[in-house]
Design a protein around this motif. Structure first.
Motif, mmCIF file in Angstrom:
data_model
loop_
_atom_site.group_PDB
_atom_site.id
_atom_site.type_symbol
_atom_site.label_atom_id
_atom_site.label_comp_id
_atom_site.label_asym_id
_atom_site.label_seq_id
_atom_site.Cartn_x
_atom_site.Cartn_y
_atom_site.Cartn_z
ATOM 1 N N ALA A 139 30.827 29.253 4.626
ATOM 2 C CA ALA A 139 29.421 29.149 5.009
ATOM 3 C C ALA A 139 28.894 27.737 4.774
ATOM 4 C CB ALA A 139 28.592 30.166 4.231
ATOM 5 N N SER A 140 29.259 27.158 3.649
ATOM 6 C CA SER A 140 28.807 25.793 3.351
ATOM 7 C C SER A 140 29.330 24.808 4.389
ATOM 8 C CB SER A 140 29.277 25.389 1.952
ATOM 9 O OG SER A 140 28.739 26.241 0.968
ATOM 10 N N ALA A 141 30.623 24.931 4.746
ATOM 11 C CA ALA A 141 31.196 24.036 5.750
ATOM 12 C C ALA A 141 30.549 24.256 7.112
ATOM 13 C CB ALA A 141 32.708 24.267 5.845
ATOM 14 N N PHE A 142 30.282 25.524 7.467
ATOM 15 C CA PHE A 142 29.656 25.853 8.749
ATOM 16 C C PHE A 142 28.261 25.228 8.828
ATOM 17 C CE2 PHE A 142 27.407 28.411 11.795
ATOM 18 C CZ PHE A 142 28.356 28.789 12.733
ATOM 19 N N ILE A 143 27.483 25.421 7.769
ATOM 20 C CA ILE A 143 26.106 24.906 7.765
ATOM 21 C C ILE A 143 26.095 23.386 7.850
ATOM 22 C CG2 ILE A 143 24.040 24.694 6.336
ATOM 23 C CD1 ILE A 143 24.625 27.524 5.293
ATOM 24 N N ARG A 144 26.940 22.730 7.086
ATOM 25 C CA ARG A 144 26.932 21.262 7.084
ATOM 26 C C ARG A 144 27.359 20.696 8.438
ATOM 27 N NH1 ARG A 144 28.660 22.353 1.695
ATOM 28 N NH2 ARG A 144 27.146 21.534 0.179
ATOM 29 N N ALA A 145 28.331 21.359 9.093
ATOM 30 C CA ALA A 145 28.804 20.858 10.387
ATOM 31 C C ALA A 145 27.697 20.901 11.435
ATOM 32 C CB ALA A 145 30.013 21.671 10.850
ATOM 33 N N LEU A 146 26.936 21.992 11.490
ATOM 34 C CA LEU A 146 25.886 22.107 12.511
ATOM 35 C C LEU A 146 24.623 21.354 12.110
ATOM 36 C CD1 LEU A 146 26.464 25.783 13.605
ATOM 37 C CD2 LEU A 146 26.530 23.786 15.083
ATOM 38 N N LYS A 147 24.355 21.246 10.817
ATOM 39 C CA LYS A 147 23.209 20.435 10.393
ATOM 40 C C LYS A 147 23.443 18.959 10.705
ATOM 41 C CE LYS A 147 20.775 21.123 6.697
ATOM 42 N NZ LYS A 147 19.494 21.559 7.258
ATOM 43 N N ALA A 148 24.729 18.556 10.738
ATOM 44 C CA ALA A 148 25.027 17.169 11.107
ATOM 45 C C ALA A 148 24.609 16.872 12.544
ATOM 46 C CB ALA A 148 26.517 16.894 10.929
ATOM 47 N N LEU A 149 24.541 17.909 13.375
ATOM 48 C CA LEU A 149 24.075 17.733 14.757
ATOM 49 C C LEU A 149 22.558 17.765 14.855
ATOM 50 C CD1 LEU A 149 26.571 20.065 16.683
ATOM 51 C CD2 LEU A 149 26.742 17.602 16.294
ATOM 52 N N GLY A 150 21.899 18.255 13.779
ATOM 53 C CA GLY A 150 20.443 18.354 13.802
ATOM 54 C C GLY A 150 19.934 19.777 13.764
ATOM 55 N N CYS A 151 20.819 20.767 13.788
ATOM 56 C CA CYS A 151 20.396 22.169 13.782
ATOM 57 C C CYS A 151 19.878 22.562 12.395
ATOM 58 C CB CYS A 151 21.564 23.077 14.175
ATOM 59 S SG CYS A 151 22.222 22.763 15.820
ATOM 60 N N ARG A 152 19.152 23.662 12.356
ATOM 61 C CA ARG A 152 18.611 24.161 11.094
ATOM 62 C C ARG A 152 19.215 25.525 10.767
ATOM 63 N NH1 ARG A 152 12.252 22.297 11.330
ATOM 64 N NH2 ARG A 152 12.459 20.855 13.070
ATOM 65 N N PHE A 153 18.991 25.968 9.511
ATOM 66 C CA PHE A 153 19.554 27.233 9.053
ATOM 67 C C PHE A 153 18.521 28.013 8.253
ATOM 68 C CE2 PHE A 153 23.488 25.411 10.315
ATOM 69 C CZ PHE A 153 24.327 26.482 10.555
ATOM 70 N N ALA A 154 18.587 29.337 8.426
ATOM 71 C CA ALA A 154 17.748 30.249 7.653
ATOM 72 C C ALA A 154 18.647 31.239 6.934
ATOM 73 C CB ALA A 154 16.773 30.986 8.566
ATOM 74 N N LEU A 155 18.304 31.542 5.683
ATOM 75 C CA LEU A 155 19.040 32.537 4.909
ATOM 76 C C LEU A 155 18.290 33.853 5.038
ATOM 77 C CD1 LEU A 155 21.562 32.686 3.167
ATOM 78 C CD2 LEU A 155 20.136 32.307 1.153
ATOM 79 N N ASP A 156 18.891 34.816 5.760
ATOM 80 C CA ASP A 156 18.224 36.075 6.108
ATOM 81 C C ASP A 156 18.437 37.113 5.015
ATOM 82 O OD1 ASP A 156 16.772 37.812 7.603
ATOM 83 O OD2 ASP A 156 18.336 38.219 9.084
ATOM 84 N N ASP A 157 17.514 38.092 4.944
ATOM 85 C CA ASP A 157 17.572 39.203 3.981
ATOM 86 C C ASP A 157 17.705 38.697 2.554
ATOM 87 O OD1 ASP A 157 17.411 40.957 6.083
ATOM 88 O OD2 ASP A 157 19.570 41.254 6.242
ATOM 89 N N PHE A 158 17.025 37.600 2.258
ATOM 90 C CA PHE A 158 17.158 37.010 0.926
ATOM 91 C C PHE A 158 16.528 37.938 -0.112
ATOM 92 C CE2 PHE A 158 16.012 34.178 -2.583
ATOM 93 C CZ PHE A 158 17.228 33.574 -2.795
ATOM 94 N N GLY A 159 17.244 38.092 -1.234
ATOM 95 C CA GLY A 159 16.789 38.958 -2.306
ATOM 96 C C GLY A 159 17.574 40.239 -2.405
ATOM 97 N N SER A 160 18.433 40.511 -1.401
ATOM 98 C CA SER A 160 19.206 41.754 -1.427
ATOM 99 C C SER A 160 20.403 41.663 -2.360
ATOM 100 C CB SER A 160 19.682 42.118 -0.011
ATOM 101 O OG SER A 160 20.493 41.077 0.510
ATOM 102 N N GLY A 161 20.773 40.430 -2.770
ATOM 103 C CA GLY A 161 21.911 40.256 -3.674
ATOM 104 C C GLY A 161 21.466 39.659 -4.988
ATOM 105 N N LEU A 162 22.052 40.151 -6.086
ATOM 106 C CA LEU A 162 21.614 39.687 -7.403
ATOM 107 C C LEU A 162 22.055 38.271 -7.698
ATOM 108 C CD1 LEU A 162 22.294 42.929 -9.486
ATOM 109 C CD2 LEU A 162 20.114 42.113 -8.543
ATOM 110 N N SER A 163 23.055 37.758 -6.977
ATOM 111 C CA SER A 163 23.563 36.414 -7.254
ATOM 112 C C SER A 163 22.909 35.377 -6.360
ATOM 113 C CB SER A 163 25.085 36.390 -7.063
ATOM 114 O OG SER A 163 25.429 36.816 -5.755
#
Length: 748
Positions: free
Chosen positions: A612-636
């Protein structure tokens, strides 16, 4: 001198010479007899040698010619199928052209698969240097050069027609027709192989052509009954392959002359050796052919039967069940924990484990049973003349065999298990595909039930019946994608405060419709896509490409202030091929990448953190953005959040929908927003269904609100071939009477 004297003087010597001459005559006779006997023997040996050499060469010529004809026919039909599946289907799917009989006069169109086969046959026949010729033909084809024109074609076609069935339930085991004839003064092998209607689309196309007025008129003009309609697997056409035997026979004749000359000059032993060498050569050729045939029917790694051979034997067993009432048992075996060995010790260890397991399983089966490696760590077992109850006993033995096996690799010992699906092969079975599917379903159920167990398939088993029905989801999704019954809906998250950099956050939601316009539950589509590994290769790719197309054509606005959000599955997040495709698609679209946002769920991001980290960094390098969905459903979540470079936090709707009445949910939402504020990440509340919920999240400082209380989802564009009133009407039927929260929960 007196003649009588002369006679008297010569009398005694004459007697001695007479004895010598007689002995010489006897010896001469013997020598002549021996000579003639040797000559006869030599000629006999030569004739016999000539006969056997000639016969074996003729048989070998016919054998090779038949093999060549079969290979040419198979490759030709395979080329036609590949052309139809990849070239024609892609043109239809892309909308850039289609297959047409008048393609020469139509821009962008290509030949029909049957025309393509004819063109390939003409070119291959020309460029083969006289090695072979082939062409498609059919009793039903009135095109020039493709109708039945001579006695052989009519004779061979009749033999194929005799094998046809009115309503076949599966592929027919066609027997090709062939014979050797004089063609243009040459001995030629003429070989006719059936080319049945192998696919439903092929049947539909030909049946539609037969219903055309022009086709009916041409049938009547040719004296052929019009209105022919085919079913799948019926005889539709055939492929004739001609293999001239003259070049090979000329070479064989020359070789025979050399052999005869050698016979005359060599001794009997030499001739016998020569005959032996010829026989050895023929046997070697046949042995090589048999070896190739063995390799075609067996797995190289384990030496067991492979999937095609296993299916062929299963077909034979099924035929025996239907004709003689015999009962057999079919098993699918899937090794448990095989991936652990493969991942920790490498593929060499995995290969060795498969060989050992194959040997161990084989030792518990009878000589007439079949054990096959179907692929990966899957095995198949066919127990001939073994009813289901007895088959269950064998399955238990195989279960214990694997459980007791200890795999040792470089001082490491592994214990294994196996999940087994068992199904009876009886007269009521529909076909090989159904039997294989039933065994696979039972095996999968055994694995899901806890692994290392046997599951027997029974048609009355509700759970297995449901799983069998689920297998159709993959085909339904592919059909919807192919026919344009997939669509994207958009639901906007609105800002709750002024001075926010992003003015609208537009989330795209997947929609699929049945042929009558009824919406298919998205949750079912996503679940099936994930189960059949269709998310990275099909669904997510389609969503991304369609979203970029909507933005490019102006249906959606995407820039730094107006975000278009696309949901990405966990499987796509960990797929390098999808990452490459996503980067190329964004670059090629020409749109502003700042207007694209990829949503990934918290569970998927944490479960595949490195990917996930590699995926996000690769597309953010192009200028795209990312959202973390359903946040809070996991304790970690909180420990990982600071290491994920996301641009938006979307709060899990389960905390939002009861925020007005539940102080714990309100505290959780406030805490998540506080963390987002500390990290400089805007927060989005999902499932905002009422004004009271909107006021509550706004009071807590949440930046954006999304839900039915803000905006209902709307289709960006209508699905292909469906009327707007039908789609909207069907949608109201499905959602009428449902609570707003229930409907919204099924959207994402």
């Amino acid at each position: 001198m007196n003649p009588s004297r002369r006679s008297a003087d010569l009398g005694a010597p004459a007697a001695g010479h007479a004895g010598t001459d007689l002995a010489g005559d006897i010896a001469g006779v013997r020598q002549r007899n021996l000579f003639w006997a040797a000559l006869v023997l030599l000629l006999s040996i030569g004739a016999v040698t000539w006969y056997f050499v000639n016969d074996s060469q003729l048989r070998l010529i016919e054998y090779k010619a038949l093999n060549l004809a079969e290979v040419v026919a198979r490759h030709a039909t395979a080329a036609r199928s590949a052309y139809a599946d990849h070239a024609v289907s892609k043109l239809d799917r892309d909308g850039t052209g289609s297959a047409s009989a008048n393609y020469l006069a139509e821009r962008g169109n290509v030949p029909l698969p049957a025309q393509f086969l004819k063109l390939v046959g003409e070119r291959a026949s020309t460029e083969s240097g006289g090695l072979y010729r082939y062409r498609p033909l059919s009793k039903w084809n009135l095109g020039a050069g493709q109708e039945l024109r001579d006695d052989f074609q009519r004779w061979a076609w009749a033999r194929l027609e005799a094998q046809d069935r009115a309503a076949p339930t599966g592929p027919i085991a066609w027997q090709s027709a062939w014979r050797i004839e004089q063609v243009d003064g040459e001995r030629t092998l003429r070989f006719l192989r059936a080319d049945p209607a192998s696919s439903a689309s092929c049947v539909q196309c030909h049946n539609a052509i037969e219903r055309l007025d022009t086709t009916r008129a041409s049938r009547v003009a040719a004296g052929v009954a019009p209105g022919k309609q085919w079913s799948q697997h019926q005889l539709l056409g055939a492929l004739e392959v001609q293999v001239p035997l003259a070049p090979v026979e000329a070479l064989a004749a020359e070789q025979r002359r050399v052999v005869i000359l050698a016979v005359i000059g060599l001794t009997l032993g030499g001739l016998l050796c020569l005959g032996l060498l010829v026989k050895v050569g023929t046997d070697r050729s046949r042995a090589l052919t048999q070896d190739l045939a063995w390799r075609a029917a067996h797995d190289d790694l384990t030496g067991l039967a492979n999937r095609p051979e296993f299916q062929r034997r299963l077909q034979t067993a099924l035929a025996a069940s239907k004709t003689a009432g015999r009962r057999h048992s079919l098993m699918f075996l899937d090794l448990d924990q095989f991936k652990v060995v493969n991942d920790t010790c490498g593929h060499r260890a995995g290969d060795e484990l498969l060989r050992q397991i194959g040997t161990a399983l084989r030792s518990h089966l009878r000589a007439g049973d079949t054990l096959a490696r179907l692929g990966g760590d899957e095995f198949g077992v066919l127990l001939v003349d073994c009813p289901l109850d007895d088959g269950r006993g064998v399955a238990d033995k195989l279960l214990g065999c694997v459980a007791n096996h200890r795999f040792l690799w470089r001082e490491r010992v592994f214990e294994l298990g196996v999940s087994i699906g068992l199904v009876e092969v009886g007269a009521d079975a529909c076909g090989v595909a159904d039997l294989m599917s039933a065994a696979d379903i039972a095996c999968y159920a055994a694995k899901e039930a806890g692994r290392n167990r046997v599951r027997v398939f029974q048609s009355s088993d509700a759970e297995l019946a449901r799983r069998r029905e689920d297998l159709g989801w993959g085909e339904r999704i592919l059909a919807a994608l192919a026919s344009g019954r997939m669509a994207l809906a958009v639901q906007t998250a609105r800002p709750l405060h002024e001075r926010l950099a992003v003015r609208s956050y537009q989330e795209l939601l997947l929609r699929m419709y049945a042929e009558d316009g009824t919406p298919v539950p998205t949750a079912n589509v996503i679940a099936a896509g994930e189960r059949y590994q269709m998310m990275p290769s099909r669904i997510d790719r389609w969503v991304l490409q369609t979203a970029c197309e909507h933005v490019r054509t102006g249906r959606l606005r995407a820039d730094a202030e107006h975000i278009v959000a696309i949901n990405i599955s966990g499987a796509s997040l960990a797929d390098e091929a999808f990452l490459h495709h996503a980067c190329e698609t964004v670059r090629a679209s020409g749109i502003d990448p700042r207007g694209l946002c990829f949503e990934v769920t918290e569970t998927a991001a944490i479960g595949n953190f490195l990917q996930a980290s590699a995926f996000i960094r690769a597309l953010k390098a192009l200028g795209c953005r990312f959202a973390l969905d359903d946040f809070g459903s996991g304790l970690s979540s909180f420990s990982y959040l600071k290491n994920l470079p996301v641009d938006f936090l979307k709060l899990d709707g389960a905390f939002v929908r009861d925020i007005v009445s539940d102080p714990v949910d309100r505290a959780m939402v406030g805490a998540i927003h506080a963390i987002g504020r500390a990290l400089g990440i805007p927060t989005i509340a999902e499932w905002v269904e009422t004004d009271a919920i909107r006021d509550a999240v706004q009071a807590l400082g949440i930046d954006y609100a999304q839900g039915y209380g803000i905006e209902r989802p709307r289709l960006v564009s209508l699905p292909s071939g469906l009327d707007a009133d039908v789609v909207e009407g069907k949608g109201r039927e499905r959602t009428s009477g449902a609570a707003a929260t229930t409907v919204s929960a099924g959207l994402d």
